[in-house]
Design a protein around this motif. Structure first.
Motif, PDB file in Angstrom:
ATOM      1  N   TYR A 114       5.853  15.846  10.215  1.00  0.00           N
ATOM      2  CA  TYR A 114       4.663  16.079   9.393  1.00  0.00           C
ATOM      3  C   TYR A 114       5.015  16.316   7.926  1.00  0.00           C
ATOM      4  CZ  TYR A 114      -0.069  17.583   8.274  1.00  0.00           C
ATOM      5  OH  TYR A 114      -1.322  17.676   7.724  1.00  0.00           O
ATOM      6  N   ALA A 115       6.267  16.740   7.662  1.00  0.00           N
ATOM      7  CA  ALA A 115       6.695  16.985   6.288  1.00  0.00           C
ATOM      8  C   ALA A 115       7.050  15.698   5.555  1.00  0.00           C
ATOM      9  CB  ALA A 115       7.891  17.940   6.275  1.00  0.00           C
ATOM     10  N   VAL A 116       7.129  14.581   6.273  1.00  0.00           N
ATOM     11  CA  VAL A 116       7.483  13.303   5.661  1.00  0.00           C
ATOM     12  C   VAL A 116       6.241  12.678   5.044  1.00  0.00           C
ATOM     13  CG1 VAL A 116       8.436  11.010   6.103  1.00  0.00           C
ATOM     14  CG2 VAL A 116       9.326  12.989   7.343  1.00  0.00           C
ATOM     15  N   ALA A 117       6.363  12.196   3.816  1.00  0.00           N
ATOM     16  CA  ALA A 117       5.243  11.536   3.152  1.00  0.00           C
ATOM     17  C   ALA A 117       4.899  10.232   3.868  1.00  0.00           C
ATOM     18  CB  ALA A 117       5.582  11.265   1.692  1.00  0.00           C
ATOM     19  N   PRO A 118       3.620   9.833   3.884  1.00  0.00           N
ATOM     20  CA  PRO A 118       3.239   8.590   4.577  1.00  0.00           C
ATOM     21  C   PRO A 118       4.001   7.367   4.088  1.00  0.00           C
ATOM     22  CG  PRO A 118       1.300   9.876   4.040  1.00  0.00           C
ATOM     23  CD  PRO A 118       2.445  10.568   3.379  1.00  0.00           C
ATOM     24  N   ALA A 119       4.195   7.254   2.764  1.00  0.00           N
ATOM     25  CA  ALA A 119       4.931   6.098   2.243  1.00  0.00           C
ATOM     26  C   ALA A 119       6.378   6.104   2.734  1.00  0.00           C
ATOM     27  CB  ALA A 119       4.892   6.102   0.715  1.00  0.00           C
ATOM     28  N   VAL A 120       6.985   7.276   2.793  1.00  0.00           N
ATOM     29  CA  VAL A 120       8.357   7.388   3.288  1.00  0.00           C
ATOM     30  C   VAL A 120       8.410   7.024   4.775  1.00  0.00           C
ATOM     31  CG1 VAL A 120      10.292   8.960   3.655  1.00  0.00           C
ATOM     32  CG2 VAL A 120       8.925   9.126   1.562  1.00  0.00           C
ATOM     33  N   ALA A 121       7.403   7.460   5.534  1.00  0.00           N
ATOM     34  CA  ALA A 121       7.346   7.102   6.957  1.00  0.00           C
ATOM     35  C   ALA A 121       7.250   5.590   7.131  1.00  0.00           C
ATOM     36  CB  ALA A 121       6.158   7.787   7.619  1.00  0.00           C
ATOM     37  N   GLY A 122       6.446   4.931   6.299  1.00  0.00           N
ATOM     38  CA  GLY A 122       6.339   3.481   6.383  1.00  0.00           C
ATOM     39  C   GLY A 122       7.643   2.787   6.065  1.00  0.00           C
ATOM     40  N   VAL A 123       8.332   3.249   5.020  1.00  0.00           N
ATOM     41  CA  VAL A 123       9.621   2.649   4.646  1.00  0.00           C
ATOM     42  C   VAL A 123      10.663   2.908   5.730  1.00  0.00           C
ATOM     43  CG1 VAL A 123      11.502   2.726   2.977  1.00  0.00           C
ATOM     44  CG2 VAL A 123       9.137   2.773   2.181  1.00  0.00           C
ATOM     45  N   LEU A 124      10.656   4.097   6.304  1.00  0.00           N
ATOM     46  CA  LEU A 124      11.615   4.440   7.360  1.00  0.00           C
ATOM     47  C   LEU A 124      11.474   3.506   8.554  1.00  0.00           C
ATOM     48  CD1 LEU A 124      13.724   6.395   8.604  1.00  0.00           C
ATOM     49  CD2 LEU A 124      11.801   7.795   9.371  1.00  0.00           C
ATOM     50  N   TRP A 125      10.248   3.317   9.023  1.00  0.00           N
ATOM     51  CA  TRP A 125      10.034   2.425  10.162  1.00  0.00           C
ATOM     52  C   TRP A 125      10.264   0.969   9.785  1.00  0.00           C
ATOM     53  CZ3 TRP A 125       8.741   3.415  15.307  1.00  0.00           C
ATOM     54  CH2 TRP A 125       8.646   4.771  15.632  1.00  0.00           C
ATOM     55  N   LEU A 126      10.000   0.628   8.528  1.00  0.00           N
ATOM     56  CA  LEU A 126      10.276  -0.733   8.066  1.00  0.00           C
ATOM     57  C   LEU A 126      11.753  -1.049   8.145  1.00  0.00           C
ATOM     58  CD1 LEU A 126       9.429  -3.385   6.675  1.00  0.00           C
ATOM     59  CD2 LEU A 126       9.667  -2.188   4.483  1.00  0.00           C
ATOM     60  N   PHE A 127      12.606  -0.100   7.733  1.00  0.00           N
ATOM     61  CA  PHE A 127      14.044  -0.324   7.791  1.00  0.00           C
ATOM     62  C   PHE A 127      14.543  -0.369   9.230  1.00  0.00           C
ATOM     63  CE2 PHE A 127      14.264   0.777   3.271  1.00  0.00           C
ATOM     64  CZ  PHE A 127      15.232  -0.129   2.852  1.00  0.00           C
ATOM     65  N   MET A 128      13.993   0.464  10.094  1.00  0.00           N
ATOM     66  CA  MET A 128      14.439   0.463  11.486  1.00  0.00           C
ATOM     67  C   MET A 128      14.100  -0.849  12.194  1.00  0.00           C
ATOM     68  SD  MET A 128      13.908   4.297  13.042  1.00  0.00           S
ATOM     69  CE  MET A 128      12.131   4.213  12.959  1.00  0.00           C
ATOM     70  N   PHE A 129      12.968  -1.461  11.808  1.00  0.00           N
ATOM     71  CA  PHE A 129      12.522  -2.686  12.462  1.00  0.00           C
ATOM     72  C   PHE A 129      12.719  -3.919  11.588  1.00  0.00           C
ATOM     73  CE2 PHE A 129      10.434   0.405  15.111  1.00  0.00           C
ATOM     74  CZ  PHE A 129      10.350  -0.194  16.353  1.00  0.00           C
ATOM     75  N   ALA A 130      13.476  -3.800  10.505  1.00  0.00           N
ATOM     76  CA  ALA A 130      13.730  -4.958   9.653  1.00  0.00           C
ATOM     77  C   ALA A 130      14.409  -6.056  10.465  1.00  0.00           C
ATOM     78  CB  ALA A 130      14.609  -4.568   8.470  1.00  0.00           C
ATOM     79  N   PRO A 131      13.923  -7.300  10.400  1.00  0.00           N
ATOM     80  CA  PRO A 131      14.472  -8.371  11.251  1.00  0.00           C
ATOM     81  C   PRO A 131      15.960  -8.614  11.053  1.00  0.00           C
ATOM     82  CG  PRO A 131      12.393  -9.046  10.263  1.00  0.00           C
ATOM     83  CD  PRO A 131      12.770  -7.756   9.599  1.00  0.00           C
TER      84      PRO A 131
END
Length: 293
Positions: A114-131
């Motif tokens: 919950y302490a993670v900013a929404p934009a940071v959460a999006g970037v984090l999951w983007l990197f984990m699932f980057a093709p």
């Protein structure tokens, strides 16, 4: 006897309410009024030329196939985010409530997202699932599943749903855990003595007593899915591939700040606000009837 507080003068309750009234007026009613006025206008990007067009902006929206398609995208996204978020967080709260050794560690770890900013959460999951470089996408390729959310709209929707659920799951977890801890243990112990199994105790005693918390979180999660997930969508998919993940709040931003259609964007914000208000009223009007206080 019902106790009521009576003020001897009018200025004290007015002074106590004034800060909240000012905040609501400045940050909600004033922007909402501005959006309503701008939705009836057509203006350039710099605001130097303003023309009153009445309901033409709304008529153009109803004739825009991409805008109408975003309703379906938003509905699917909101149902998945709210549904998965509530189910997963409730399960985690039930498990955490039963843990005796190291319970505080588990609870702290579950609160951290919950302490993670929404934009940071999006970037984090983007990197984990980057093709190409993502850890998760690499693991999926090892088991024969090709992941590329840049080309597959279903995978892109899955990505933003997972990111949105993960970001908000801590909020739901806190309320569910507090609700579970407020349930008298004597009721559950009495049901166990009567022979009720764990599932019977949960559905017959625990879940009905959690209905006020569940209803509150349902309303909050719907509002979260409609508004607060913009940064996640913008950081993870930018509404793509194509416009398959362009939910309503993202389309408001895209048409207003990138396409520079200020009147159309204002009209979309008015429609979005009306949808959320109607959904909230429906929930309080019909869903709240099933809540046991």
């Amino acid at each position: 006897m019902e106790k009521r507080v009576r003020f001897k003068s009018w200025w004290l309750p007015a002074a106590l309410l004034a800060p909240q009234v000012v905040v609501i007026a400045v940050f909600f009613f004033w922007p909402a009024a501005q959006a309503l006025v701008q939705s009836l206008q057509q203006q350039d990007a710099f605001g130097t030329s303003v023309e009153w067009v009445g309901l033409d902006n709304f008529r153009r929206l109803l004739a825009d196939e991409s805008y109408l398609a975003s309703f379906k995208t938003t509905a699917i996204f909101s149902v998945l985010v709210a549904g998965l978020g509530l189910v997963i967080s409730l399960a985690l709260a039930v498990f955490a409530d039963r843990v005796l050794r190291g319970a505080s560690i588990y609870k702290n770890l579950l609160i951290w997202p919950y302490a993670v900013a929404p934009a940071v959460a999006g970037v984090l999951w983007l990197f984990m699932f980057a093709p190409s470089i993502g850890v998760v996408s690499y693991a999926l390729r090892q088991i024969g599943f090709e992941w590329n959310h840049l080309l597959n709209s279903g995978q892109a929707m899955t990505l933003i749903v997972f990111a949105a659920v993960w970001k908000h799951i801590s909020y739901n977890f806190l309320f569910f855990l507090a609700g579970l801890q407020s349930i008298p243990r004597s009721l559950i112990e009495a049901a166990a003595i009567d022979g009720a199994g764990p599932w019977r105790r949960f559905w017959s005693i625990v879940f009905p007593l959690l209905s006020p918390t569940t209803f509150f979180l349902l309303v909050i999660n719907i509002v979260y899915a409609f508004f607060d997930t913009f940064a996640i969508v913008d950081a993870a998919t930018e509404g793509g591939p194509g416009k398959d993940t362009a939910i309503l709040v993202y389309k408001v931003y895209y048409d207003g700040f990138k396409a520079l259609d200020l009147g159309g964007s204002a009209a979309q914000s008015v429609v979005l606000m009306a949808i959320v208000v109607v959904l909230t009223v429906i929930q309080f009007r019909y869903v709240e009837r099933k809540v046991n206080y």
